[in-house]
Scaffold this motif. Structure first.
Motif, mmCIF file in Angstrom:
data_model
loop_
_atom_site.group_PDB
_atom_site.id
_atom_site.type_symbol
_atom_site.label_atom_id
_atom_site.label_comp_id
_atom_site.label_asym_id
_atom_site.label_seq_id
_atom_site.Cartn_x
_atom_site.Cartn_y
_atom_site.Cartn_z
ATOM 1 N N ASN A 96 -72.467 -71.693 -20.211
ATOM 2 C CA ASN A 96 -72.147 -70.989 -18.983
ATOM 3 C C ASN A 96 -70.655 -70.952 -18.671
ATOM 4 O O ASN A 96 -70.273 -70.646 -17.552
ATOM 5 C CB ASN A 96 -72.895 -71.637 -17.808
ATOM 6 N N HIS B 162 -66.953 -69.791 -18.125
ATOM 7 C CA HIS B 162 -66.284 -68.534 -17.796
ATOM 8 C C HIS B 162 -65.504 -68.083 -19.017
ATOM 9 O O HIS B 162 -64.865 -68.897 -19.703
ATOM 10 C CB HIS B 162 -65.364 -68.773 -16.597
ATOM 11 N N ASP C 227 -58.054 -65.207 -8.560
ATOM 12 C CA ASP C 227 -59.060 -64.335 -9.186
ATOM 13 C C ASP C 227 -60.155 -64.027 -8.170
ATOM 14 O O ASP C 227 -60.420 -64.837 -7.283
ATOM 15 C CB ASP C 227 -59.662 -65.054 -10.400
ATOM 16 N N ASP C 228 -60.797 -62.891 -8.333
ATOM 17 C CA ASP C 228 -61.920 -62.549 -7.456
ATOM 18 C C ASP C 228 -63.258 -62.959 -8.055
ATOM 19 O O ASP C 228 -64.276 -62.864 -7.377
ATOM 20 C CB ASP C 228 -61.941 -61.045 -7.161
ATOM 21 N N ALA C 229 -63.271 -63.392 -9.294
ATOM 22 C CA ALA C 229 -64.541 -63.648 -9.987
ATOM 23 C C ALA C 229 -64.645 -65.088 -10.491
ATOM 24 O O ALA C 229 -65.052 -65.338 -11.621
ATOM 25 C CB ALA C 229 -64.712 -62.664 -11.147
ATOM 26 N N LEU C 230 -64.278 -66.027 -9.663
ATOM 27 C CA LEU C 230 -64.399 -67.437 -10.022
ATOM 28 C C LEU C 230 -65.848 -67.874 -9.805
ATOM 29 O O LEU C 230 -66.455 -67.527 -8.805
ATOM 30 C CB LEU C 230 -63.448 -68.276 -9.171
ATOM 31 N N ASP C 231 -66.375 -68.650 -10.751
ATOM 32 C CA ASP C 231 -67.775 -69.067 -10.649
ATOM 33 C C ASP C 231 -67.885 -70.590 -10.650
ATOM 34 O O ASP C 231 -66.877 -71.309 -10.648
ATOM 35 C CB ASP C 231 -68.613 -68.435 -11.768
ATOM 36 N N ALA C 232 -69.114 -71.082 -10.668
ATOM 37 C CA ALA C 232 -69.345 -72.535 -10.638
ATOM 38 C C ALA C 232 -68.712 -73.224 -11.843
ATOM 39 O O ALA C 232 -68.224 -74.358 -11.727
ATOM 40 C CB ALA C 232 -70.842 -72.827 -10.575
ATOM 41 N N ARG D 103 -59.685 -67.667 -4.447
ATOM 42 C CA ARG D 103 -60.508 -66.461 -4.551
ATOM 43 C C ARG D 103 -59.958 -65.352 -3.659
ATOM 44 O O ARG D 103 -59.573 -65.592 -2.524
ATOM 45 C CB ARG D 103 -61.940 -66.738 -4.102
ATOM 46 N N CYS E 65 -65.945 -72.391 -13.269
ATOM 47 C CA CYS E 65 -64.517 -72.500 -12.954
ATOM 48 C C CYS E 65 -64.267 -73.673 -12.013
ATOM 49 O O CYS E 65 -63.305 -74.424 -12.192
ATOM 50 C CB CYS E 65 -64.011 -71.216 -12.314
ATOM 51 N N GLU E 66 -65.138 -73.816 -11.026
ATOM 52 C CA GLU E 66 -64.989 -74.918 -10.069
ATOM 53 C C GLU E 66 -65.138 -76.267 -10.759
ATOM 54 O O GLU E 66 -64.363 -77.188 -10.491
ATOM 55 C CB GLU E 66 -66.011 -74.765 -8.950
#
Length: 163
Positions: free
Chosen positions: A93, A95, A114-119, A139, A121-122
């Motif tokens: 999973n 990024h 970025d506008d598309a940071l996901d879990a 974000r 990335c966190e």
């Protein structure tokens, strides 16, 4: 003298805006880039130029080298280095940008805009910070992009690094 922290800058959803309705079109200018219409934010370039006083900016976008071919001329920005990406990171999973970002940043402090940071990335940012490489994810909303709010957040974080 200490190195400036890195600021990884996405384009779509940060500088090139989308997702707005035509009756609420944000301030900016329309440009044809490689045959695609883009509304470039009317304020993002000013904020990026301001952030250059405390950050070393790097294009971190699927545009790769095309960001540096087009955006400096259109927005009055200096030329910047860019990251190249493997579109299939092969990490479950993860990024798709993380491998290239990790390789480029090493242990330097880094903020990622970025506008598309996901879990994923966190989790990456938490792990990186825990091992002594300060990391900030910022974000944007793709219909407005980089605003004064995100710029102020980035300035405050860079100031904290100096204390």
């Amino acid at each position: 003298m200490r190195c400036k922290p890195l600021l990884l800058v996405d384009v779509d959803g940060v500088i090139s805006l989308f997702g707005f309705t035509m009756d609420s079109c944000p301030t900016g200018s329309w440009h044809q880039i490689d045959g695609v219409a883009h509304l470039l934010s009317g304020e993002a370039a000013e904020h990026l130029l301001d952030l250059m006083s405390v950050y070393e900016l790097v294009w971190c976008t699927g545009w790769e080298e095309r960001a540096d071919e087009h955006l400096p001329t259109l927005l009055g920005l200096p030329r910047l280095p860019w990251l190249s990406f493997d579109r299939n990171p092969g990490k479950g999973n993860a990024h798709w940008k993380l491998a290239a970002i990790d390789a480029h940043c090493g242990d330097r402090p880094a903020a990622w805009l970025d506008d598309a940071l996901d879990a994923g990335c966190e989790e990456w940012a938490r792990e990186r910070s825990a091992r002594g490489a300060p990391t900030l994810l910022v974000r944007t909303r793709p219909e407005v992009g980089l605003t004064r709010t995100e710029r102020d957040t980035l300035h405050a974080w860079a100031a904290q690094l100096q204390t």
